[in-house]
Write an enzyme that holds these catalytic residues in place. Structure first.
Site, PDB file in Angstrom:
ATOM      1  N   TYR A 141       0.823  -1.211   0.000  1.00 39.48           N
ATOM      2  CA  TYR A 141       0.000   0.000   0.000  1.00 39.48           C
ATOM      3  C   TYR A 141       0.860   1.265   0.000  1.00 39.48           C
ATOM      4  O   TYR A 141       0.418   2.313  -0.459  1.00 39.48           O
ATOM      5  CB  TYR A 141      -0.896   0.046   1.242  1.00 39.48           C
ATOM      6  CG  TYR A 141      -2.231  -0.638   1.091  1.00 39.48           C
ATOM      7  CD1 TYR A 141      -2.329  -1.948   0.657  1.00 39.48           C
ATOM      8  CD2 TYR A 141      -3.406   0.034   1.404  1.00 39.48           C
ATOM      9  CE1 TYR A 141      -3.556  -2.573   0.544  1.00 39.48           C
ATOM     10  CE2 TYR A 141      -4.628  -0.571   1.302  1.00 39.48           C
ATOM     11  CZ  TYR A 141      -4.706  -1.880   0.872  1.00 39.48           C
ATOM     12  OH  TYR A 141      -5.924  -2.484   0.773  1.00 39.48           O
ATOM     13  N   LYS A 187       3.087 -15.242   1.796  1.00 42.27           N
ATOM     14  CA  LYS A 187       3.224 -15.948   0.522  1.00 42.27           C
ATOM     15  C   LYS A 187       4.716 -16.267   0.339  1.00 42.27           C
ATOM     16  O   LYS A 187       5.340 -15.907  -0.661  1.00 42.27           O
ATOM     17  CB  LYS A 187       2.664 -15.065  -0.616  1.00 42.27           C
ATOM     18  CG  LYS A 187       2.516 -15.756  -1.956  1.00 42.27           C
ATOM     19  CD  LYS A 187       1.438 -16.825  -1.990  1.00 42.27           C
ATOM     20  CE  LYS A 187       1.502 -17.597  -3.302  1.00 42.27           C
ATOM     21  NZ  LYS A 187       0.588 -18.755  -3.352  1.00 42.27           N
ATOM     22  N   ASP A 219      -3.111 -18.081   0.109  1.00 43.57           N
ATOM     23  CA  ASP A 219      -4.153 -18.753  -0.684  1.00 43.57           C
ATOM     24  C   ASP A 219      -4.800 -19.861   0.138  1.00 43.57           C
ATOM     25  O   ASP A 219      -6.028 -20.016   0.166  1.00 43.57           O
ATOM     26  CB  ASP A 219      -3.597 -19.268  -2.025  1.00 43.57           C
ATOM     27  CG  ASP A 219      -2.305 -20.063  -1.882  1.00 43.57           C
ATOM     28  OD1 ASP A 219      -1.686 -20.053  -0.787  1.00 43.57           O
ATOM     29  OD2 ASP A 219      -1.903 -20.705  -2.874  1.00 43.57           O
ATOM     30  N   ASP A 243      -6.255  -7.008   4.194  1.00 44.29           N
ATOM     31  CA  ASP A 243      -7.431  -6.352   3.604  1.00 44.29           C
ATOM     32  C   ASP A 243      -8.374  -7.416   3.044  1.00 44.29           C
ATOM     33  O   ASP A 243      -9.577  -7.402   3.302  1.00 44.29           O
ATOM     34  CB  ASP A 243      -6.967  -5.402   2.492  1.00 44.29           C
ATOM     35  CG  ASP A 243      -8.128  -4.702   1.812  1.00 44.29           C
ATOM     36  OD1 ASP A 243      -9.023  -4.220   2.519  1.00 44.29           O
ATOM     37  OD2 ASP A 243      -8.141  -4.654   0.567  1.00 44.29           O
ATOM     38  N   ASP A 247     -12.173  -9.177   4.783  1.00 41.43           N
ATOM     39  CA  ASP A 247     -13.488  -9.189   4.132  1.00 41.43           C
ATOM     40  C   ASP A 247     -14.074 -10.600   4.106  1.00 41.43           C
ATOM     41  O   ASP A 247     -15.280 -10.791   4.310  1.00 41.43           O
ATOM     42  CB  ASP A 247     -13.404  -8.659   2.687  1.00 41.43           C
ATOM     43  CG  ASP A 247     -13.661  -7.147   2.606  1.00 41.43           C
ATOM     44  OD1 ASP A 247     -13.361  -6.448   3.591  1.00 41.43           O
ATOM     45  OD2 ASP A 247     -14.154  -6.679   1.561  1.00 41.43           O
TER      46      ASP A 247
HETATM   47  C1  IPM Z   1     -10.300  -1.195   4.333  1.00 45.56           C
HETATM   48  C2  IPM Z   1     -10.565  -0.555   3.004  1.00 45.56           C
HETATM   49  C3  IPM Z   1      -9.409   0.375   2.681  1.00 45.56           C
HETATM   50  C4  IPM Z   1      -8.162  -0.491   2.582  1.00 45.56           C
HETATM   51  C5  IPM Z   1      -9.580   1.242   1.444  1.00 45.56           C
HETATM   52  C6  IPM Z   1     -10.861   2.039   1.476  1.00 45.56           C
HETATM   53  C7  IPM Z   1      -8.404   2.155   1.238  1.00 45.56           C
HETATM   54  O1  IPM Z   1     -10.771  -1.527   2.023  1.00 45.56           O
HETATM   55  O2  IPM Z   1     -10.157  -0.460   5.329  1.00 45.56           O
HETATM   56  O3  IPM Z   1     -10.257  -2.422   4.393  1.00 45.56           O
HETATM   57  O4  IPM Z   1      -7.902  -1.104   1.553  1.00 45.56           O
HETATM   58  O5  IPM Z   1      -7.431  -0.548   3.563  1.00 45.56           O
HETATM   59 MG    MG Z   2     -10.905  -3.508   2.821  1.00 45.25          MG
END
Ligand code: IPM
Ligand code: MG
Length: 357
Positions: A141, A187, A219, A243, A247
């Site tokens: 990032y 990885k 993975d 990240d 999710d």
């Molecule tokens: C998160 C979001 C952010 C990230 C974006 C909005 C920059 O997806 O906080 O997970 O990738 O960190």
């Molecule tokens: Mg995110």
């Protein structure tokens, strides 16, 4: 002591979910004697519209002067076309970097009432309680150089030893307070940076003999999270992998609309935000689930303000409201009735007030 809080609602559903959470905060002031001073500022697309900058200097100054920050969400299709460094997301990335918020804690635990909303079978997720510790201010990032040219583009995934050591230590300490198991995700079979990550985490483990350390390729970790998620206690990983995995973990719990997060620096000053995004498709329609933001407030009370009883009170109120059957649309799997953002806020406030008398 008066705590200084900064509210950064941001874009999309951000103002609605932070608005309801601010009402919860004011309820704590009234019913629990919380002593806070709050300010609001612009960030993301809203700040870009007003000042041409997704993190204006005034917002950054307020952020630096506050004890903790409650953040909504940033971004939306409206800003897709603009230069990358002026995009709403850049405001969030810059505030993380400016405050050195390297440790991102993303708990994914199942609220029993929501087991049926999970994408997995109830027996696979019953009792699920994972903590993802994501490195937040390094890796691909932020790595330099980065470039977008006409016929090619690149980013750099780089980690220094000290960056890996401090996030690893934070993760070992968290694991120690939980089930004592830490899985480091990388990885290392392909990437030098991951091999270095693995070696460094392994070296730090010497100081934590009471924590059981394992390693997993990312993975495989993605697969294991949907195959048998309860094998995990604490996961520590880099910025990009964290990240993605957070999710996935969020969805196991029924809805990404439920999950809070904390981003902390060395002094545990922090920024607290829901894991979900700005959901521009439902913005301004009273449809968003404010619970992840309210649970982020609970984390804020716990980790930055040390107001443990109030953190517990907010979490209990949320659990009570869910137990009572109230659902926002994202939580309603069976097509049953759902309530809006404001009604959900009302219900949590009522639950808090009834406990206080
Ligand atoms: C998160 C979001 C952010 C990230 C974006 C909005 C920059 O997806 O906080 O997970 O990738 O960190
Ligand atoms: Mg995110």
């Amino acid at each position: 002591m008066t705590h200084k809080l900064l509210l950064l609602p941001g874009d999309g559903i951000g103002p609605e979910i932070v608005g309801q959470t601010e009402r919860v905060l004011q309820t704590l002031v009234r019913t629990h004697g919380l002593n806070v001073e709050t300010e609001s500022a612009l960030i993301g697309g809203a700040a870009y519209e007003a000042d041409g900058d997704p993190l204006p200097p005034s917002t950054q100054a307020l952020a630096k002067a506050s004890d903790a920050i409650l953040f909504g969400a940033v971004g939306g299709p409206k800003w897709d076309g603009i230069e990358r460094d002026l995009r709403p997301e850049r405001g969030l990335l810059r505030i993380r970097a400016a405050l050195d918020l390297f440790a991102n804690l993303r708990p994914a635990s199942l609220v029993p009432e929501l087991a049926s909303a999970s994408s997995l079978r109830p027996e696979l997720v019953a009792g699920l309680d994972i903590m993802i510790v994501r490195e937040l201010t390094g890796g691909i990032y932020f790595g330099q150089p980065r470039e977008r040219a006409e016929h090619r583009a690149f980013n750099t995934m780089v980690y220094r030893r000290d960056e890996i050591e401090r996030i690893a230590r934070r993760a070992f300490e968290i694991a120690r307070l939980r089930d004592g198991r830490l899985c480091s995700v990388d990885k290392a079979n392909v990437l030098e940076v991951s091999e270095f990550w693995r070696d460094t985490v392994t070296a730090v483990a010497q100081d934590y003999p009471d924590v059981e350390l394992s390693h997993m390729y990312v993975d495989n970790a993605a697969m294991q999270l949907v195959r048998a998620p309860k094998q995990f206690d604490v996961i520590v990983t880099g910025n990009l992998f964290g990240d993605i995995l957070s999710d996935i973990a969020a969805m196991l719990t029924g809805s990404i609309g439920m999950l809070p997060s904390a981003s902390l620096n060395e002094q545990s000053r922090g920024l607290y935000e829901p894991v979900h995004g700005s959901a521009p498709d439902i913005a301004g329609q009273d449809k968003a689930n404010p619970l992840a933001t309210m649970l982020s407030l609970a984390m804020l009370l716990r980790y930055s303000l040390n107001e443990i009883a109030m953190a517990d009170a907010v979490e209990t109120a949320v659990a009570e409201v869910l137990a009572g059957g109230l659902r926002t649309a994202d939580l309603q799997t069976g097509g049953g009735p759902s309530v809006g953002t404001v009604a959900m806020g009302d219900a949590v406030i009522r639950a808090l007030e009834s406990r206080a008398d």
